[in-house]
Design a protein around this motif. Structure first.
Motif, PDB file in Angstrom:
ATOM      1  N   LEU A  46       0.834  -1.204   0.000  1.00 52.29           N
ATOM      2  CA  LEU A  46       0.000   0.000   0.000  1.00 52.29           C
ATOM      3  C   LEU A  46       0.868   1.253   0.000  1.00 52.29           C
ATOM      4  O   LEU A  46       0.583   2.222  -0.709  1.00 52.29           O
ATOM      5  N   LEU A  49       2.190   1.815  -3.465  1.00 48.42           N
ATOM      6  CA  LEU A  49       1.136   2.272  -4.379  1.00 48.42           C
ATOM      7  C   LEU A  49       0.726   3.718  -4.101  1.00 48.42           C
ATOM      8  O   LEU A  49       0.366   4.454  -5.021  1.00 48.42           O
ATOM      9  N   ASN A  53       1.024   6.183  -7.282  1.00 46.61           N
ATOM     10  CA  ASN A  53      -0.202   6.841  -7.744  1.00 46.61           C
ATOM     11  C   ASN A  53      -0.164   8.339  -7.494  1.00 46.61           C
ATOM     12  O   ASN A  53      -0.643   9.120  -8.311  1.00 46.61           O
ATOM     13  N   ILE A 381      -7.113   1.970  -4.239  1.00 49.24           N
ATOM     14  CA  ILE A 381      -5.973   1.049  -4.166  1.00 49.24           C
ATOM     15  C   ILE A 381      -6.143   0.159  -2.944  1.00 49.24           C
ATOM     16  O   ILE A 381      -6.228   0.656  -1.825  1.00 49.24           O
TER      17      ILE A 381
END
Length: 478
Positions: A46, A49, A53, A381
């Motif tokens: 996480l 990401l 992102n 996500i």
């Protein structure tokens, strides 16, 4: 690798030592070695990401590093907070991104897109250094069902009657925030008629009805429309159909139109923003009829990655194309007054900025608005919604970057003792005075009419007013 290798050697040494000791004494219990602590692989993914992102959509992408040590941070939220440090202005070095966040619960979409909220349905503000008041109550909420209204004084919370600001401000209002965020709350209240009311509220989810009040006032020879909007719940659902809020706004503006309203007062004093589409619909409602259909409402500022991706789409499918007016009603306000506090934020400021190039806009209230010319859309996500600032809005005159807020035309301290629509409310009274006379009241007249004007409340309610959501969302991009 070095630390892992060292650990293995150390573990072997302990093993041999334990074996040696056990051979000396058969009665001793063998030692059990602790397992090595490993990073939560889900959280590690996480964190990575969140960085990748954010990099793709961040407004300040050109200031972000092309690689980032996410393993140095404990949680994904810590990674995002570290990335916001790169939003600093190159000249002033002021951090501009106070807004990006990770929503692990889906609360934002429920509140803004779907119009649902879980709470007691009220909020508070200090009238002065000692007196705490109910500043707003959501229709249909537990607080409303218990008979609470704006203007009730809070005498005790959960049996605690020591509510003076001086006791709670040093601790960042932790007692108040904990009580307002709990599952239940007990309140002792005093009504404007000096009678008392005791209530016990249970937190629950209810449908947000953000229009608290609307009316039409006759001042001089003109009609002036007024409505209170607490948040920018979306005017469209996921299928593009009108929501309950849009139906309510249509009802209000049809009534304004039927009564030939010439000026409109929009009360946004606690409005922290919400859906961009709602700001666009309100801009169309409030724009003068002289605004052509092709007139620019606002445009977007985005990073290079988003710009290239948007240009590759078909023209009708682009997300960040300039937005133009599409006025369908015949209401033609010659002046729009916005009642504001520093809690007026984001999509509320977008509405104000959209109208400034085309009509006479007056801001009345406490100091400046919040200062959020930027917004975001959700990126899902791992069942979490990432909201990293991805665009800023620019009006037809090129005005943007109002990070320090929009200053008022008339600085007026509000008086919490008056309910919505009462002409004794200082902010509403000031707007009606201007509508009738064409000018603001003098400071001397204003201060004589305010019993608590001697109390300087600048900054007194800042943390209370900034509690909650202060954002601008583009939900069609999710």
């Amino acid at each position: 690798m070095f630390r892992l290798h060292f650990f293995r050697i150390f573990a072997m040494m302990l093993f041999f030592a334990a074996s040696f000791l056990s051979s000396c004494s058969k009665t001793e219990t063998p030692r059990v070695l602790p397992k090595p602590v490993r990073e939560n692989t889900k959280e590690a993914r996480l964190k990575e990401l969140v960085y990748t992102n954010t990099y793709d959509m961040y407004l300040w992408q050109d200031q972000l590093p092309t690689s980032f040590p996410t393993e140095d941070y404990r949680r994904a939220e810590d990674v995002l907070e570290a990335l916001t440090e790169y939003s600093r202005d190159p000249v002033t070095h002021v951090k501009l991104d106070r807004f990006s966040f990770l929503d692990r619960s889906g609360t934002v979409e429920r509140e803004i897109s779907e119009g649902r909220k879980g709470s007691f349905g009220f909020d508070v503000r200090y009238q002065n250094e000692t007196d705490l008041y109910v500043k707003m109550v959501y229709p249909g909420s537990p607080a409303a069902e218990a008979g609470m209204e704006r203007g009730f004084q809070v005498l005790a919370i959960n049996g605690n009657s020591e509510l003076a600001n001086s006791l709670h401000e040093p601790n960042d209002y932790q007692f108040l925030f904990d009580a307002l965020d709990a599952e239940s709350i007990e309140l002792r209240l005093k009504k404007p008629d000096n009678t008392e009311l005791s209530v016990t509220l249970q937190r629950k989810e209810f449908q947000i009805q953000p229009v608290f009040f609307s009316d039409i006032y006759t001042v001089g020879n003109k009609n002036v429309g007024y409505f209170v909007l607490e948040s920018f719940v979306s005017t469209k659902d996921d299928l593009g159909r009108d929501t309950e809020l849009m139906n309510k706004l249509n009802e209000i503006f049809n009534l304004f139109q039927a009564n030939q309203v010439e000026e409109v007062i929009v009360d946004l004093r606690y409005n922290g923003g919400g859906a961009v589409i709602t700001a666009e619909d309100l801009s169309n409602f409030l724009a003068p009829t002289s605004v052509s259909e092709n007139a620019l409402m606002y445009s977007y500022g985005i990073n290079e990655t988003l710009r290239k991706e948007d240009e590759e789409r078909d023209e009708n499918d682009r997300f960040f194309s300039p937005v133009h007016f599409n006025k369908t009603n015949t209401l033609n306000p010659t002046k729009v007054y916005f009642l504001i506090t520093e809690g007026t934020a984001s999509a509320s400021e977008l509405l104000i900025n959209n109208l400034k190039p085309y009509t006479d806009v007056k801001l009345i209230g406490e100091g400046v608005t919040y200062g959020k010319p930027v917004g975001f859309y959700a990126v899902s996500i791992m069942n979490n919604d990432l909201y990293a600032v991805s665009f800023k809005t620019i009006n037809a005159d090129g005005e943007t970057d109002y990070y320090e807020g929009m200053p008022v035309d008339k600085d007026v301290t509000e008086d919490l003792r008056w309910n919505w629509g009462d002409v004794n409310d200082p902010l509403l009274r000031e707007a009606l005075h201007y509508a009738e006379s064409g000018s603001f009241t003098s400071e001397m007249i204003l201060r004589r009419s305010q019993t608590d004007a001697a109390t300087d409340k600048a900054g007194l309610n800042r943390k209370l007013d900034l509690r909650g959501n202060k954002d601008m969302y583009y939900f069609s991009l999710k």
